[in-house]
Scaffold this motif. Structure first.
Motif, PDB file in Angstrom:
ATOM      1  N   GLN A   1       0.851  -1.185   0.000  1.00 13.42           N
ATOM      2  CA  GLN A   1       0.000   0.000   0.000  1.00 13.42           C
ATOM      3  C   GLN A   1       0.885   1.233   0.000  1.00 13.42           C
ATOM      4  OE1 GLN A   1      -3.147  -0.394  -0.253  1.00 13.42           O
ATOM      5  NE2 GLN A   1      -4.013   1.637   0.084  1.00 13.42           N
ATOM      6  N   GLY A   2       0.754   2.069  -1.000  1.00 11.02           N
ATOM      7  CA  GLY A   2       1.594   3.250  -1.097  1.00 11.02           C
ATOM      8  C   GLY A   2       1.123   4.375  -0.220  1.00 11.02           C
ATOM      9  N   GLN A   3       2.089   5.179   0.215  1.00 12.85           N
ATOM     10  CA  GLN A   3       1.771   6.330   1.048  1.00 12.85           C
ATOM     11  C   GLN A   3       2.582   7.524   0.584  1.00 12.85           C
ATOM     12  OE1 GLN A   3       2.625   5.880   5.220  1.00 12.85           O
ATOM     13  NE2 GLN A   3       1.326   7.587   5.818  1.00 12.85           N
ATOM     14  N   LEU A   4       1.944   8.684   0.545  1.00 13.50           N
ATOM     15  CA  LEU A   4       2.605   9.926   0.167  1.00 13.50           C
ATOM     16  C   LEU A   4       2.406  10.928   1.295  1.00 13.50           C
ATOM     17  CD1 LEU A   4       1.308  10.192  -3.513  1.00 13.50           C
ATOM     18  CD2 LEU A   4       3.485   9.257  -2.744  1.00 13.50           C
ATOM     19  N   VAL A   5       3.480  11.600   1.679  1.00 16.51           N
ATOM     20  CA  VAL A   5       3.408  12.577   2.758  1.00 16.51           C
ATOM     21  C   VAL A   5       4.063  13.870   2.300  1.00 16.51           C
ATOM     22  CG1 VAL A   5       4.018  13.116   5.126  1.00 16.51           C
ATOM     23  CG2 VAL A   5       3.441  10.764   4.500  1.00 16.51           C
ATOM     24  N   GLU A   6       3.280  14.956   2.258  1.00 12.22           N
ATOM     25  CA  GLU A   6       3.798  16.260   1.857  1.00 12.22           C
ATOM     26  C   GLU A   6       4.323  17.020   3.077  1.00 12.22           C
ATOM     27  OE1 GLU A   6      -0.146  15.811  -0.564  1.00 12.22           O
ATOM     28  OE2 GLU A   6       0.533  15.526   1.506  1.00 12.22           O
ATOM     29  N   SER A   7       5.243  17.925   2.802  1.00 11.04           N
ATOM     30  CA  SER A   7       5.724  18.847   3.818  1.00 11.04           C
ATOM     31  C   SER A   7       6.263  20.089   3.120  1.00 11.04           C
ATOM     32  CB  SER A   7       6.815  18.201   4.681  1.00 11.04           C
ATOM     33  OG  SER A   7       7.919  17.819   3.881  1.00 11.04           O
ATOM     34  N   GLY A   8       6.485  21.138   3.901  1.00  7.08           N
ATOM     35  CA  GLY A   8       7.126  22.337   3.361  1.00  7.08           C
ATOM     36  C   GLY A   8       6.220  23.512   3.114  1.00  7.08           C
TER      37      GLY A   8
ATOM     38  N   ASN B   1      -5.105  15.114 -15.476  1.00  4.31           N
ATOM     39  CA  ASN B   1      -6.382  15.020 -14.762  1.00  4.31           C
ATOM     40  C   ASN B   1      -6.130  14.476 -13.367  1.00  4.31           C
ATOM     41  OD1 ASN B   1      -6.254  12.113 -14.858  1.00  4.31           O
ATOM     42  ND2 ASN B   1      -6.892  12.243 -16.995  1.00  4.31           N
ATOM     43  N   THR B   2      -7.180  14.335 -12.577  1.00  2.00           N
ATOM     44  CA  THR B   2      -7.017  13.911 -11.182  1.00  2.00           C
ATOM     45  C   THR B   2      -7.140  12.402 -11.009  1.00  2.00           C
ATOM     46  OG1 THR B   2      -9.357  14.331 -10.805  1.00  2.00           O
ATOM     47  CG2 THR B   2      -7.826  16.113 -10.263  1.00  2.00           C
ATOM     48  N   ASP B   3      -7.017  11.642 -12.092  1.00  2.00           N
ATOM     49  CA  ASP B   3      -7.127  10.195 -12.034  1.00  2.00           C
ATOM     50  C   ASP B   3      -5.831   9.580 -11.527  1.00  2.00           C
ATOM     51  OD1 ASP B   3      -7.578   7.498 -14.439  1.00  2.00           O
ATOM     52  OD2 ASP B   3      -8.063   7.629 -12.297  1.00  2.00           O
ATOM     53  N   TYR B   4      -5.500   9.859 -10.292  1.00  2.00           N
ATOM     54  CA  TYR B   4      -4.320   9.319  -9.633  1.00  2.00           C
ATOM     55  C   TYR B   4      -4.766   8.339  -8.549  1.00  2.00           C
ATOM     56  CZ  TYR B   4      -1.101  12.612 -11.846  1.00  2.00           C
ATOM     57  OH  TYR B   4      -0.336  13.304 -12.751  1.00  2.00           O
ATOM     58  N   ASP B   5      -3.941   7.328  -8.314  1.00  2.00           N
ATOM     59  CA  ASP B   5      -4.309   6.276  -7.368  1.00  2.00           C
ATOM     60  C   ASP B   5      -3.930   6.617  -5.927  1.00  2.00           C
ATOM     61  OD1 ASP B   5      -3.651   3.344  -9.487  1.00  2.00           O
ATOM     62  OD2 ASP B   5      -4.945   5.074  -9.732  1.00  2.00           O
ATOM     63  N   TYR B   6      -2.897   7.393  -5.762  1.00  2.00           N
ATOM     64  CA  TYR B   6      -2.388   7.680  -4.420  1.00  2.00           C
ATOM     65  C   TYR B   6      -2.330   9.195  -4.236  1.00  2.00           C
ATOM     66  CZ  TYR B   6      -0.917   2.835  -4.874  1.00  2.00           C
ATOM     67  OH  TYR B   6      -0.901   1.474  -5.089  1.00  2.00           O
ATOM     68  N   TRP B   7      -2.755   9.640  -3.057  1.00  2.00           N
ATOM     69  CA  TRP B   7      -2.761  11.067  -2.742  1.00  2.00           C
ATOM     70  C   TRP B   7      -2.195  11.285  -1.350  1.00  2.00           C
ATOM     71  CZ3 TRP B   7      -4.311  14.937  -6.052  1.00  2.00           C
ATOM     72  CH2 TRP B   7      -4.989  14.535  -7.210  1.00  2.00           C
ATOM     73  N   GLY B   8      -1.486  12.394  -1.185  1.00  2.00           N
ATOM     74  CA  GLY B   8      -1.069  12.810   0.134  1.00  2.00           C
ATOM     75  C   GLY B   8      -2.187  13.558   0.826  1.00  2.00           C
ATOM     76  N   GLN B   9      -1.913  13.981   2.057  1.00  2.00           N
ATOM     77  CA  GLN B   9      -2.931  14.648   2.870  1.00  2.00           C
ATOM     78  C   GLN B   9      -3.025  16.141   2.573  1.00  2.00           C
ATOM     79  OE1 GLN B   9       0.109  14.042   3.856  1.00  2.00           O
ATOM     80  NE2 GLN B   9       0.772  15.932   4.889  1.00  2.00           N
ATOM     81  N   GLY B  10      -2.040  16.679   1.868  1.00  2.00           N
ATOM     82  CA  GLY B  10      -2.054  18.095   1.524  1.00  2.00           C
ATOM     83  C   GLY B  10      -1.248  18.947   2.481  1.00  2.00           C
ATOM     84  N   THR B  11      -0.718  20.043   1.945  1.00  2.00           N
ATOM     85  CA  THR B  11       0.004  21.010   2.764  1.00  2.00           C
ATOM     86  C   THR B  11      -0.427  22.406   2.324  1.00  2.00           C
ATOM     87  OG1 THR B  11       2.203  21.691   3.553  1.00  2.00           O
ATOM     88  CG2 THR B  11       2.042  21.060   1.246  1.00  2.00           C
ATOM     89  N   GLN B  12      -0.683  23.276   3.296  1.00  2.00           N
ATOM     90  CA  GLN B  12      -1.222  24.610   3.003  1.00  2.00           C
ATOM     91  C   GLN B  12      -0.098  25.557   2.592  1.00  2.00           C
ATOM     92  OE1 GLN B  12      -4.555  25.880   3.168  1.00  2.00           O
ATOM     93  NE2 GLN B  12      -3.595  27.647   2.188  1.00  2.00           N
ATOM     94  N   VAL B  13      -0.322  26.264   1.505  1.00  2.00           N
ATOM     95  CA  VAL B  13       0.562  27.341   1.071  1.00  2.00           C
ATOM     96  C   VAL B  13      -0.264  28.621   1.037  1.00  2.00           C
ATOM     97  CG1 VAL B  13       1.901  28.279  -0.854  1.00  2.00           C
ATOM     98  CG2 VAL B  13       2.085  25.848  -0.263  1.00  2.00           C
TER      99      VAL B  13
END
Length: 122
Positions: free
Chosen positions: A1-8, A106-118
């Motif tokens: 199971q893939g996981q993506l984590v944004e930061s910055g 497009n937004t047809d992606y399988d894995y998404w991170g939780q998001g980071t506010q800019v």
């Protein structure tokens, strides 16, 4: 199971810069297309930039071309988005995403991170 984590993410004045990171884990992303999207309040999620993980081809939305640079560090399994000359219209939650196939806009992606506010102040 893939996981993506944004930061910055963070608060920056107009004209400033930020670098976002997206750390990938849990599966091999070596054949994926990986991208950055953003969503401002009341607006749809929109494509920002993408990179072919293996061939290192890059793609950009017209609104960020020349200001943003997408890159990746294969050894660290991490993708970056260097954002320069930021303006208030760049204010949004930024998401990284991955898909094990071609195509990017497009937004047809399988894995998404939780998001980071800019947030870019004028």
């Amino acid at each position: 199971q893939g996981q993506l984590v944004e930061s910055g993410g963070g608060l920056v004045q107009a004209g400033g810069s930020l670098r976002l990171s997206c750390a990938a884990s849990g599966r091999s992303f070596s054949s994926d297309t990986m991208g950055w999207f953003r969503q401002a309040p009341g607006k749809e999620r929109e494509f920002v930039a993408a990179i072919n993980w293996y061939e290192y081809r890059t793609y950009y939305a017209d609104s960020v071309k020349g200001r943003f640079t997408i890159s990746r560090d294969k050894g660290k399994n991490t993708m970056y988005l260097q954002m320069n000359s930021l303006n208030p219209e760049d204010t949004a939650v930024y998401y990284c995403a991955a898909r094990p196939r071609a195509g990017y806009g497009n937004t047809d992606y399988d894995y998404w991170g939780q998001g980071t506010q800019v947030t870019v102040s004028s």
